[in-house]
Scaffold this motif. Structure first.
Motif, PDB file in Angstrom:
ATOM      1  N   PHE A 101       5.363   6.844   1.729  1.00  0.00           N
ATOM      2  CA  PHE A 101       6.006   5.583   2.095  1.00  0.00           C
ATOM      3  C   PHE A 101       5.251   4.446   1.435  1.00  0.00           C
ATOM      4  O   PHE A 101       4.020   4.463   1.377  1.00  0.00           O
ATOM      5  CB  PHE A 101       5.946   5.359   3.606  1.00  0.00           C
ATOM      6  CG  PHE A 101       6.763   6.337   4.399  1.00  0.00           C
ATOM      7  CD1 PHE A 101       8.119   6.132   4.590  1.00  0.00           C
ATOM      8  CD2 PHE A 101       6.165   7.465   4.950  1.00  0.00           C
ATOM      9  CE1 PHE A 101       8.869   7.029   5.318  1.00  0.00           C
ATOM     10  CE2 PHE A 101       6.908   8.372   5.680  1.00  0.00           C
ATOM     11  CZ  PHE A 101       8.266   8.159   5.872  1.00  0.00           C
ATOM     12  N   ILE A 102       5.992   3.482   0.955  1.00  0.00           N
ATOM     13  CA  ILE A 102       5.351   2.238   0.540  1.00  0.00           C
ATOM     14  C   ILE A 102       5.193   1.427   1.819  1.00  0.00           C
ATOM     15  O   ILE A 102       6.146   1.265   2.577  1.00  0.00           O
ATOM     16  CB  ILE A 102       6.229   1.467  -0.465  1.00  0.00           C
ATOM     17  CG1 ILE A 102       6.515   2.354  -1.677  1.00  0.00           C
ATOM     18  CG2 ILE A 102       5.560   0.162  -0.862  1.00  0.00           C
ATOM     19  CD1 ILE A 102       7.557   1.784  -2.623  1.00  0.00           C
ATOM     20  N   ALA A 103       3.962   0.982   2.067  1.00  0.00           N
ATOM     21  CA  ALA A 103       3.701   0.220   3.288  1.00  0.00           C
ATOM     22  C   ALA A 103       3.528  -1.243   2.934  1.00  0.00           C
ATOM     23  O   ALA A 103       2.615  -1.612   2.205  1.00  0.00           O
ATOM     24  CB  ALA A 103       2.455   0.757   3.986  1.00  0.00           C
ATOM     25  N   PRO A 116       9.164  -2.418  -4.612  1.00  0.00           N
ATOM     26  CA  PRO A 116      10.413  -1.747  -4.263  1.00  0.00           C
ATOM     27  C   PRO A 116      11.581  -2.730  -4.342  1.00  0.00           C
ATOM     28  O   PRO A 116      11.467  -3.873  -3.902  1.00  0.00           O
ATOM     29  CB  PRO A 116      10.195  -1.283  -2.822  1.00  0.00           C
ATOM     30  CG  PRO A 116       9.064  -2.112  -2.311  1.00  0.00           C
ATOM     31  CD  PRO A 116       8.233  -2.499  -3.487  1.00  0.00           C
ATOM     32  N   ALA A 117      12.643  -2.260  -4.944  1.00  0.00           N
ATOM     33  CA  ALA A 117      13.811  -3.141  -5.101  1.00  0.00           C
ATOM     34  C   ALA A 117      14.465  -3.350  -3.754  1.00  0.00           C
ATOM     35  O   ALA A 117      14.513  -2.453  -2.927  1.00  0.00           O
ATOM     36  CB  ALA A 117      14.794  -2.517  -6.072  1.00  0.00           C
ATOM     37  N   TYR A 134      -1.021   0.949  -3.895  1.00  0.00           N
ATOM     38  CA  TYR A 134       0.286   1.221  -4.486  1.00  0.00           C
ATOM     39  C   TYR A 134       0.327   0.558  -5.849  1.00  0.00           C
ATOM     40  O   TYR A 134       0.083  -0.640  -5.981  1.00  0.00           O
ATOM     41  CB  TYR A 134       1.405   0.684  -3.598  1.00  0.00           C
ATOM     42  CG  TYR A 134       2.778   0.843  -4.208  1.00  0.00           C
ATOM     43  CD1 TYR A 134       3.347   2.120  -4.308  1.00  0.00           C
ATOM     44  CD2 TYR A 134       3.487  -0.245  -4.690  1.00  0.00           C
ATOM     45  CE1 TYR A 134       4.598   2.288  -4.877  1.00  0.00           C
ATOM     46  CE2 TYR A 134       4.742  -0.092  -5.255  1.00  0.00           C
ATOM     47  CZ  TYR A 134       5.301   1.181  -5.346  1.00  0.00           C
ATOM     48  OH  TYR A 134       6.545   1.351  -5.919  1.00  0.00           O
ATOM     49  N   THR A 135       0.598   1.368  -6.867  1.00  0.00           N
ATOM     50  CA  THR A 135       0.535   0.831  -8.226  1.00  0.00           C
ATOM     51  C   THR A 135       1.905   0.712  -8.886  1.00  0.00           C
ATOM     52  O   THR A 135       2.034   0.168  -9.957  1.00  0.00           O
ATOM     53  CB  THR A 135      -0.363   1.732  -9.115  1.00  0.00           C
ATOM     54  OG1 THR A 135       0.070   3.080  -8.932  1.00  0.00           O
ATOM     55  CG2 THR A 135      -1.823   1.595  -8.744  1.00  0.00           C
ATOM     56  N   MET A 174       0.875  -1.173   0.000  1.00  0.00           N
ATOM     57  CA  MET A 174       0.000   0.000   0.000  1.00  0.00           C
ATOM     58  C   MET A 174       0.907   1.216   0.000  1.00  0.00           C
ATOM     59  O   MET A 174       2.125   1.117   0.058  1.00  0.00           O
ATOM     60  CB  MET A 174      -0.880   0.004   1.253  1.00  0.00           C
ATOM     61  CG  MET A 174      -1.801  -1.184   1.404  1.00  0.00           C
ATOM     62  SD  MET A 174      -3.110  -1.223   0.171  1.00  0.00           S
ATOM     63  CE  MET A 174      -4.202   0.047   0.792  1.00  0.00           C
ATOM     64  N   LYS A 175       0.273   2.375  -0.029  1.00  0.00           N
ATOM     65  CA  LYS A 175       1.059   3.599  -0.019  1.00  0.00           C
ATOM     66  C   LYS A 175       0.435   4.551   0.989  1.00  0.00           C
ATOM     67  O   LYS A 175      -0.788   4.569   1.147  1.00  0.00           O
ATOM     68  CB  LYS A 175       1.022   4.199  -1.427  1.00  0.00           C
ATOM     69  CG  LYS A 175       2.021   5.302  -1.643  1.00  0.00           C
ATOM     70  CD  LYS A 175       2.010   5.702  -3.102  1.00  0.00           C
ATOM     71  CE  LYS A 175       2.770   7.007  -3.257  1.00  0.00           C
ATOM     72  NZ  LYS A 175       2.910   7.403  -4.655  1.00  0.00           N
TER      73      LYS A 175
END
Lengths: 342, 276, 287
Positions: free
Chosen positions: A166-168, A194-195, A189-190, A4-5
């Motif tokens: 933040f990417i959650a 995240p690497a 979150y599209t 999510m974001k």
């Protein structure tokens, strides 16, 4: 796992909302020193490239003083009463991997055979919102103890900075439910996943396996005499540490016939820690006590619980009154180990 | 469950063993605990004086006798000092039983040699009665017990009782200078008396408890007599607080004396870092 | 720092000292206490503005006159601790070989360059850049600009508080205490064989870390330091909770000076304040 974001502004709003909703919210104090309910409400600490707090967040799960029960003596009749525990749901925000990882590590010792419900209840009652770390200094060594700046160990939700948001990442069911409950603060979150970006250093500062092997065979070694020589035998290292968990049990009288039995932080560097009533003390020198500290963390705990009793946060070294650097000592052991095997 | 909260026990009787050692006969206040509490010889408990704290000692009565729990303690510190001031009818706390136990099964069918010094007879007494109450399962029983002086001998009445028993050889000794004019027992340190008594090592197992110095010098004597490392059993008395394998005080290497011990064979002890 | 090393080398080779308590540089370029036991190890000794520790605390541990004299590297401010310890009969002047260093101030944060802002609080009220006495002295002192004395500012603020506000201030500070006792262990003047905080029969101070028990501990330590603290500020420096501990000691010291004209550790031959009885004392109860 779900991605999510959450916008930075929404994160602040979420914390405000939680407080109003009678959650106990714990973040980093404005001076960056420790975790507290009196945290910096601007969430300025939600930057991943600043040093970790000086004192770990352990103090909110394993309290520096925990009331175990209250006693009352009414003319010989003893009455024992359970302590009242703060049952509010807790949310911890902004903890780095070197803090969050301590909970599963500590859980091992607090749960073998006998379950310490004081610790367990606090952990069960908490949502740990961990955060990816981008800080790295000469004291850090999370990589070397099997963790990394991306470690989600101990987090329920893991935040990864992404611009102004933040990417959650949900790690546990508990984290998932939390995001569902407070969905209005989050958005889908599209972007790309995240690497797993690399840590600050590729080369290991020391090789844990060879340190462990050396510890297995070198209880007696002149290294220990030097390592502990200037130690002052204070408890700074143990008390700022996320994984040190030794404690004392004492009765504190309130008046003549009532009081509390409490569990208090204790430290293996204190000279009285192992002293018997007879006067005999198995660890009667600083050198022996320092050996115990290193061996407990990097050998004994692993032998017993298959975990290293250290998250590589470097707090003990940054704060040591005589600048004893645990990483430097581990590097030294690694070197001795290599020079003797080659 | 609150693992740190003790059960309440009443002091039913107090026996003054020596000028500084007492034995308490204890009974649980709760009927449920009286019925349910069970333990094995060698296990210990945490005893509380509320307001003073807790201290650790073994359960000195055998598991085969359930009317009372007994413990013996020497006045050494804050809590034992407070226990010393307690009277019959007073209530104290008890948490336990904790730790491992003497290897009763390993002892079955063997000659059993008990060696104790000073208050070290307390855990040994527990296993002695355990063995004597199940007498048929064991072969010859030898008891060697020593104290600094005649007045420092504990369980005096029981020592006499054991002396009169068939198939039990009981030798009591006091340190040189500790004897009284009417003393009829041995005079000498425990290790040398063990050497003199020379119990057969064939199919035998020895239980040794006492001051560290006594234990240290008794092992070589037994080794000379032919006892193997895993047939010499002792207890370690490290400082403890929780008794639950948490507080980190009693650790010797990766061993928690409170959970992995307090009973260790000499073989196991040799594998530990020499830090006790 | 060749001068320091050569002085220390000589001290050991010529038997002026059995060993040297000094500073060495670690891989972070920070200085830390180091014991040089032999001539070879003196090569590791150094001194610069990162020499924050007060090495006098190590005197208690290594004090064994039969082994020879203790060589010790001391800044002018740390020398006050030695004076005080001589006054309190903890060490004899003749058992020491004092290697004084001229000082130009030490840093607060060893990760940063020395600057006006980055100086230890104690430097801000320091008047002695050269040691008052020594067996040998090394280094040069340079003038440096002193920033404002934050501790004095804070003390003024506290002086202006009502007793209730003051209690609130200190309660909030002591609540942070972890009872790690780093303040005690780092203090050269805290040398009791058994600290009152460790006594259990009877227990004078609750060992728990509650606000009340923390208050008791810190206040009792302050009282035991009244007129004895030499102001090295080590307690402040090491406190992991950042409690301004030396503020209490400094206040006590000021009271001692105002009432008795006495400052501890300035003259090793002077009788101590607490250990002196005078028939001309202005307090009636003591006469």
């Amino acid at each position: 796992m779900k991605l999510m974001k959450i916008e930075k502004g929404n994160l602040s709003k979420l914390m405000e909302h939680l407080k109003k909703d009678n959650f106990r919210v714990i973040g980093v104090t404005p001076d960056g020193k420790r975790f507290s309910e009196k945290f910096d409400e601007t969430l300025n600490f939600m930057q991943s490239d600043t040093p970790p707090t000086s004192i770990s967040f352990k103090e909110h799960f394993f309290l520096k003083t925990e009331a175990l029960f209250y006693y009352k003596n009414n003319n010989g009749a003893i009455d024992l009463k359970e302590p009242v525990i703060d049952e509010r749901k807790t949310v911890v925000i902004g903890a780095r991997p070197c803090d969050t990882a301590s909970l599963p590590i500590l859980s091992k010792v607090f749960n073998w055979d006998y379950a310490d419900d004081f610790f367990n209840r606090r952990v069960e009652n908490s949502i740990i919102i961990g955060m990816k770390c981008n800080y790295q200094d000469d004291y850090c060594f999370c990589n070397e103890v099997g963790l990394s700046q991306n470690s989600e160990k101990g987090s329920d939700i893991f935040l990864i900075p992404d611009g102004d948001a933040f990417i959650a990442k949900t790690i546990t069911d508990k984290g998932n439910k939390f995001i569902e409950e407070f969905a209005i603060f989050f958005e889908e979150y599209t972007g790309n996943p995240p690497a797993e970006n690399k840590n600050g250093h590729d080369e290991k500062k020391f090789d844990y396996e060879s340190v462990k092997k050396w510890l297995d065979n070198n209880f007696e070694h002149k290294f220990w005499d030097e390592a502990g020589e200037t130690c002052l035998s204070c408890g700074q290292c143990a008390f700022v540490c996320p994984t040190c968990h030794c404690f004392d049990i004492v009765d504190e009288q309130c008046g003549t016939c009532a009081g509390v039995r409490a569990k208090n932080w204790d430290a293996c560097q204190f000279s009285l820690f192992t002293k018997h009533a007879s006067g005999h003390n198995p660890r009667d020198s600083r050198e022996k006590r320092y050996r115990q500290r290193i061996s407990h963390k990097f050998k004994y705990y692993n032998d017993k619980f298959s975990e290293i009793l250290c998250t590589g946060c470097g707090r003990c070294s940054r704060g040591c009154p005589v600048s004893t650097d645990i990483l430097e000592l581990l590097e030294e052991i690694d070197q001795i180990a290599h020079s003797t095997t080659n | 469950m609150n693992i740190y909260k003790p059960e309440l026990v009443e002091i039913m009787d107090i026996i003054q063993e020596t000028p500084d050692i007492k034995t308490f006969k204890l009974q649980f206040v709760s009927k449920k605990m009286r019925e349910e509490f069970s333990f094995l010889a060698g296990q210990f408990a945490e005893y509380s004086v509320f307001g003073e704290g807790e201290c650790t000692f073994c359960i000195a009565s055998p598991p085969t006798r359930t009317e009372y729990l007994e413990c013996s303690f020497k006045i050494a510190g804050k809590v034992t000092g407070a226990l010393n001031k307690m009277n019959k009818g007073d209530i104290i706390g008890l948490r336990g039983p904790y730790g491992n136990h003497f290897p009763l099964e390993q002892m079955e069918g063997k000659n059993v040699v008990f060696i104790a010094g000073g208050i070290g007879l307390a855990p040994v007494r527990c296993i002695i009665w355990n063995v004597l109450d199940l007498r048929d399962k064991f072969k010859d029983v030898t008891i060697v017990y020593g104290a600094r002086s005649v007045s420092d001998l504990v369980y005096k009445r029981e020592l006499e009782e054991w002396k009169k028993m068939d198939g039990v050889k009981t030798v009591v000794t006091v340190d040189p200078g500790g004897e009284t004019p009417d003393w009829t027992g041995e005079v000498g340190f425990v290790p040398s008396i063990v050497e003199k008594v020379a119990p057969a090592s064939e199919n035998s197992i020895a239980i040794i408890c006492g001051p560290p110095i006594m234990i240290k010098y008794t092992f070589p004597v037994l080794e000379k007599l032919g006892f193997t490392e895993d047939n010499m059993i002792t207890t370690l008395e490290n400082r403890m607080k929780c008794g639950l394998g948490k507080c980190g005080r009693c650790n010797i290497g990766n061993v928690y004396v409170c959970k992995d011990g307090p009973v260790f064979s000499y073989k196991e002890m040799l594998e530990l870092p020499q830090e006790y | 720092m060749d001068q320091l090393r050569s002085v220390c080398r000589q001290a050991i080779s010529e038997n002026k000292a059995a060993f040297i308590i000094g500073y060495t540089e670690d891989k972070h370029h920070h200085l830390k206490p180091f014991i040089a036991h032999n001539v070879e190890e003196t090569e590791k000794l150094t001194f610069n503005c990162n020499a924050v520790n007060n090495l006098a605390v190590f005197i208690h541990r290594f004090h064994n006159p039969s082994q020879g004299k203790i060589g010790i590297v001391l800044k002018p401010c740390d020398l006050k601790a030695i004076n005080a310890l001589v006054q309190e009969n903890r060490v004899k002047r003749e058992d020491l070989y004092v290697i004084g260093v001229n000082c130009s101030g030490v840093v607060k944060d060893q990760n940063k360059e020395f600057s006006k802002e980055n100086t230890q609080i104690k430097c801000r009220s320091c008047a002695s850049k050269t040691p008052a006495w020594f067996d040998v002295v090394v280094g040069e002192s340079a003038e440096f600009e002193l920033p404002e004395d934050d501790m004095a500012i804070l003390m003024k603020q506290i002086d202006e508080m009502t007793p209730e506000q003051r209690l609130e201030f200190w309660n909030a500070e002591f609540e942070k205490c972890l009872k790690c006792y780093a303040c005690r262990e780092v203090c050269p003047m805290c040398y009791c064989e058994q600290c009152i905080a460790d006594k259990t029969e009877p227990r004078w101070i609750e060992s728990s870390s509650t606000t009340r028990a923390n208050f008791t501990w810190n206040m009792i330590r302050a009282f035991h330091q009244a007129g004895r603290c030499i102001g090295c500020g080590e307690c402040d420096r090491v406190c992991p909770a950042d409690i301004p501990l030396s503020l209490l000691n400094r206040k006590m010291g000021m009271v001692a000076f105002k009432e008795f004209g006495y400052r501890h550790g300035t003259d090793m031959n002077a009788p101590t304040l607490i250990g002196t009885f005078s028939t001309s004392d202005h307090e009636e109860f003591i006469r």
